[in-house]
Design a protein around this motif. Sequence first.
Motif, PDB file in Angstrom:
ATOM      1  N   LEU A 182      39.489  35.686  42.640  1.00 49.77           N
ATOM      2  CA  LEU A 182      39.536  37.214  42.507  1.00 49.77           C
ATOM      3  C   LEU A 182      40.114  37.257  44.171  1.00 49.77           C
ATOM      4  CD1 LEU A 182      36.192  38.638  41.401  1.00 49.77           C
ATOM      5  CD2 LEU A 182      38.473  39.456  41.037  1.00 49.77           C
TER       6      LEU A 182
ATOM      7  N   ARG B 207      43.579  39.242  45.771  1.00 45.27           N
ATOM      8  CA  ARG B 207      43.533  40.768  46.402  1.00 45.27           C
ATOM      9  C   ARG B 207      44.609  41.350  46.663  1.00 45.27           C
ATOM     10  NH1 ARG B 207      38.933  40.433  50.908  1.00 45.27           N
ATOM     11  NH2 ARG B 207      39.795  42.604  51.041  1.00 45.27           N
TER      12      ARG B 207
ATOM     13  N   GLY C 177      37.564  38.530  37.136  1.00 48.12           N
ATOM     14  CA  GLY C 177      36.431  39.486  36.975  1.00 48.12           C
ATOM     15  C   GLY C 177      35.856  39.700  35.488  1.00 48.12           C
ATOM     16  N   VAL C 178      36.571  39.809  34.498  1.00 45.83           N
ATOM     17  CA  VAL C 178      36.072  40.162  33.235  1.00 45.83           C
ATOM     18  C   VAL C 178      35.361  38.984  32.612  1.00 45.83           C
ATOM     19  CG1 VAL C 178      36.707  40.148  30.873  1.00 45.83           C
ATOM     20  CG2 VAL C 178      37.971  41.490  32.370  1.00 45.83           C
TER      21      VAL C 178
ATOM     22  N   LEU D 241      29.586  43.041  50.542  1.00 43.76           N
ATOM     23  CA  LEU D 241      30.550  42.876  49.754  1.00 43.76           C
ATOM     24  C   LEU D 241      31.267  44.000  49.576  1.00 43.76           C
ATOM     25  CD1 LEU D 241      28.484  41.127  46.899  1.00 43.76           C
ATOM     26  CD2 LEU D 241      30.527  40.040  48.055  1.00 43.76           C
TER      27      LEU D 241
ATOM     28  N   TYR E 193      32.065  33.937  60.025  1.00 48.43           N
ATOM     29  CA  TYR E 193      33.583  33.320  60.079  1.00 48.43           C
ATOM     30  C   TYR E 193      33.751  32.586  61.602  1.00 48.43           C
ATOM     31  CZ  TYR E 193      34.615  35.598  55.672  1.00 48.43           C
ATOM     32  OH  TYR E 193      34.785  36.028  54.463  1.00 48.43           O
TER      33      TYR E 193
ATOM     34  N   ALA F 100      29.792  33.854  42.748  1.00 49.12           N
ATOM     35  CA  ALA F 100      31.024  34.561  42.776  1.00 49.12           C
ATOM     36  C   ALA F 100      31.352  35.129  43.897  1.00 49.12           C
ATOM     37  CB  ALA F 100      31.091  35.191  41.527  1.00 49.12           C
ATOM     38  N   ALA F 101      30.240  35.900  44.527  1.00 45.73           N
ATOM     39  CA  ALA F 101      30.348  36.599  45.582  1.00 45.73           C
ATOM     40  C   ALA F 101      30.589  35.575  46.981  1.00 45.73           C
ATOM     41  CB  ALA F 101      28.981  37.409  45.775  1.00 45.73           C
TER      42      ALA F 101
ATOM     43  N   MET G 200      39.247  46.766  41.131  1.00 44.07           N
ATOM     44  CA  MET G 200      39.825  47.403  40.089  1.00 44.07           C
ATOM     45  C   MET G 200      40.026  49.188  40.399  1.00 44.07           C
ATOM     46  SD  MET G 200      40.436  45.648  37.456  1.00 44.07           S
ATOM     47  CE  MET G 200      41.340  44.287  38.459  1.00 44.07           C
TER      48      MET G 200
ATOM     49  N   PRO H 192      48.454  42.596  38.900  1.00 46.65           N
ATOM     50  CA  PRO H 192      46.920  43.033  38.659  1.00 46.65           C
ATOM     51  C   PRO H 192      46.242  41.948  37.818  1.00 46.65           C
ATOM     52  CG  PRO H 192      48.214  44.446  37.797  1.00 46.65           C
ATOM     53  CD  PRO H 192      49.254  43.846  38.384  1.00 46.65           C
TER      54      PRO H 192
ATOM     55  N   VAL I 165      43.719  39.464  39.338  1.00 41.44           N
ATOM     56  CA  VAL I 165      42.250  39.809  39.786  1.00 41.44           C
ATOM     57  C   VAL I 165      41.264  40.237  38.583  1.00 41.44           C
ATOM     58  CG1 VAL I 165      41.075  41.563  40.940  1.00 41.44           C
ATOM     59  CG2 VAL I 165      42.808  40.420  41.995  1.00 41.44           C
ATOM     60  N   THR I 166      42.301  40.803  37.531  1.00 40.18           N
ATOM     61  CA  THR I 166      41.565  41.462  36.265  1.00 40.18           C
ATOM     62  C   THR I 166      40.714  40.464  35.451  1.00 40.18           C
ATOM     63  OG1 THR I 166      43.337  42.732  36.095  1.00 40.18           O
ATOM     64  CG2 THR I 166      41.989  42.794  34.310  1.00 40.18           C
TER      65      THR I 166
ATOM     66  N   LEU J 209      47.241  42.856  44.357  1.00 38.83           N
ATOM     67  CA  LEU J 209      46.673  43.685  43.302  1.00 38.83           C
ATOM     68  C   LEU J 209      47.934  44.520  42.848  1.00 38.83           C
ATOM     69  CD1 LEU J 209      44.150  44.424  42.271  1.00 38.83           C
ATOM     70  CD2 LEU J 209      43.757  45.988  44.090  1.00 38.83           C
TER      71      LEU J 209
ATOM     72  N   ILE K 235      33.681  36.809  34.892  1.00 43.45           N
ATOM     73  CA  ILE K 235      32.173  36.752  35.627  1.00 43.45           C
ATOM     74  C   ILE K 235      31.337  37.835  34.838  1.00 43.45           C
ATOM     75  CG2 ILE K 235      31.104  37.342  37.724  1.00 43.45           C
ATOM     76  CD1 ILE K 235      33.670  36.562  39.360  1.00 43.45           C
TER      77      ILE K 235
ATOM     78  N   PHE L  92      32.333  43.618  43.796  1.00 43.52           N
ATOM     79  CA  PHE L  92      33.572  43.504  44.530  1.00 43.52           C
ATOM     80  C   PHE L  92      34.837  43.464  43.556  1.00 43.52           C
ATOM     81  CE2 PHE L  92      33.526  38.826  43.106  1.00 43.52           C
ATOM     82  CZ  PHE L  92      32.267  38.731  42.959  1.00 43.52           C
ATOM     83  N   TRP L  93      34.458  42.975  42.412  1.00 41.06           N
ATOM     84  CA  TRP L  93      35.687  43.232  41.256  1.00 41.06           C
ATOM     85  C   TRP L  93      35.854  44.551  41.016  1.00 41.06           C
ATOM     86  CZ3 TRP L  93      34.939  44.199  35.826  1.00 41.06           C
ATOM     87  CH2 TRP L  93      36.315  43.928  35.046  1.00 41.06           C
TER      88      TRP L  93
ATOM     89  N   PHE M 235      34.086  34.800  46.742  1.00 39.90           N
ATOM     90  CA  PHE M 235      34.874  35.872  47.022  1.00 39.90           C
ATOM     91  C   PHE M 235      35.205  35.962  48.552  1.00 39.90           C
ATOM     92  CE2 PHE M 235      35.534  40.441  47.824  1.00 39.90           C
ATOM     93  CZ  PHE M 235      36.622  40.630  47.577  1.00 39.90           C
ATOM     94  N   LEU M 236      34.008  35.646  49.281  1.00 46.79           N
ATOM     95  CA  LEU M 236      34.063  35.955  50.598  1.00 46.79           C
ATOM     96  C   LEU M 236      34.474  34.636  51.501  1.00 46.79           C
ATOM     97  CD1 LEU M 236      30.464  37.395  51.176  1.00 46.79           C
ATOM     98  CD2 LEU M 236      32.687  38.607  51.273  1.00 46.79           C
ATOM     99  N   GLY M 237      34.773  33.660  50.792  1.00 46.12           N
ATOM    100  CA  GLY M 237      35.256  32.520  51.250  1.00 46.12           C
ATOM    101  C   GLY M 237      34.539  31.392  51.638  1.00 46.12           C
TER     102      GLY M 237
END
Lengths: 297, 334
Positions: A250, A254, A268-269, B276, B295, A230-231, B150, A261, A264-265, A257, A271, B145-146, A234-236
């Motif tokens: 996520l 971003r 994350g839940v 992160l 990148y 997932a990380a 939040m 929201p 994103v919420t 947000l 994961i 990151f999440w 997230f970083l592409g």
Amino acid sequence: MTRLSRTAAERKRARRSSLLLDTVRRLRKNGLAVVGVLLIGLFAVLAIFAEQIAPYDPIKQDWTSVQKAPSGEHPFGTDELGRDLLSRIIFGARVSMTIGIVSVSIGLVFGVALGLLAGYFGGIVDSLLMRVMDIMLAVPYVLLAIAIVAILGPGLWNTMIAVGIVTIPQFTRIVRSSVIEIKTSTYVQAARAVGAGHARIMVRHILTNSLSPIIVQSTLTIASAILNAAALGFLGLGAQPPRPEWGVMLSDGRLLLLVSPWIVTFPGVAIMLSVLGFNLLGDGLRDALDPRLRGSR
Amino acid sequence: MLKYTIRRLIAIIPVLLGLLVLISLLIEFIPGDPARVMLGQHVSEEALEILRERMGLNRPFIVRFGIYLGNLFRGDWGTSIREGRPILTILAERIPATFELSLAAMIVSSVVGIAIGILSAYRQYSVLDYTGMFIALVGISMPVFWLGLMMIYVFSLVVPILPFGGRLTTGVALNSVTGFYVLDAIVTGNGPALGDVLKHLVMPAIALGTIPMAIITRMTRSSMLEVLRQDYINTARAKGLASRVVVLRHAFKNALIPVVTVVGLNFGVLLGGAILTETVFAWPGLGTWLLDSIYARDYPAVQGGVLFIGAAFILINLLVDLSYAWINPKVKYD
């Protein structure tokens, strides 16, 4: 008749003492482990039956309902392209579970093989292999995975390979230490005395007796694999859009947000709950498979 | 002790060398022409040739590795293709930001983790214990990151009390002496800047510290539980010592060793997690720089960054090992 009933009683006793049943029995007594199994079960069902459960197509864009807040029509709302978030999260379960299982399988196969070789043969083989593992452990997991993906290029398969490679040293270490412990035991010596070959001793006698720590480690590693993947997403650097991967979702949400929201919420839940499930089960298995605790309850 | 330290320092050399080989192999494994991958499709053959020559890509791996190693020893870590500046200079600029963040996260996670761990062990099987363990379990499963996003949503957007990114608000003056902003603000006696810096540090430190906090909580609890069952604890209680004294002075001190290991090992994990966290909070540290280099396919920069983090990780682990003797006089090295 007496003989028959005694055989049944013996069978019953044998069954009760079998490792698997005993583990299951002990797991059922552990409330947190049961929660873990239920969570994993939930995500497994979502992953397998995603087509049947998801209310919408996860990649179909609908410009008439962009960034809609959660409602009866879209329980988790929609994203910036009007895609139904609930459906994306359901299909995302398939992606994450696949990543977890495939990458841990990669780590497991190589890690167990290398650990067996290092522990069984010792000497130069052991030193060489363990130094390589030390080097791999010298770089933080996320960084190593990022570095590998940086070479291989982003994508789902490369993510699984990178996350899998990162897990190899952990398995190698665990298997090695249990091999070293077991290889001097009398039953291994007996097997050697009757002429069993190296391969047979390693697989039939040593590996089967070091399964407990491997099972525990596999479960806990699936959790960290899901997090790492997932990380990367997230970083592409992980799975690429429009694939419904939780980390990618996520990242997409971003910048929205403040206004939306929920984008994103919910990923994350998802994961967190899936990772929590595997962590709870791993902890439970560790207790259930610990011979020191065995038979204490 | 000195002998042991020297032996451990020598043992680091092959691992560092191995790490170097691994990092140098990075470029070897790039599919296709590394020079073209780094510079893109639309560059002249001359530019490609210049880069190949500069990075020694025309030479065999072993020669290139030898040259890289020699340059490293002379303090030349190469030049970033993206920025055109020496990598070592960039690293020196970026390191304080990442270390400041990691240290803050370490402090947050140790203080909170040890406190919850002790309370949980002291009141085993109480509501407090279950709550503490639940927090730890959730913390361990939380994507950093999440959590960061939040927190930004709650504390920067809904109730805007904390800044959502960077290390310092634009316009706030601060003379950079060490690059560690908290230290700089204190040294220069700059109160307003200190407040601003700390405000910027709060959320990233908590986000980055969550997973180590959870691990430290669990370790402290189990280590304390083991110690609390010992005879000398019963003796201390029988002597009529106050419960607080028994727990903190007699039990905690002895439960500290495994906790220190976990705290130390997690510092390395923090360096990884910083990538992160820095991305989420636009923190100008090593992590964001390394990621931007990835990148941009700036491989010399990636090599330098990974090498530095790996070396820091190895050294920190060594320091953790050596600190055992300081905490527990029973531990002797020979």
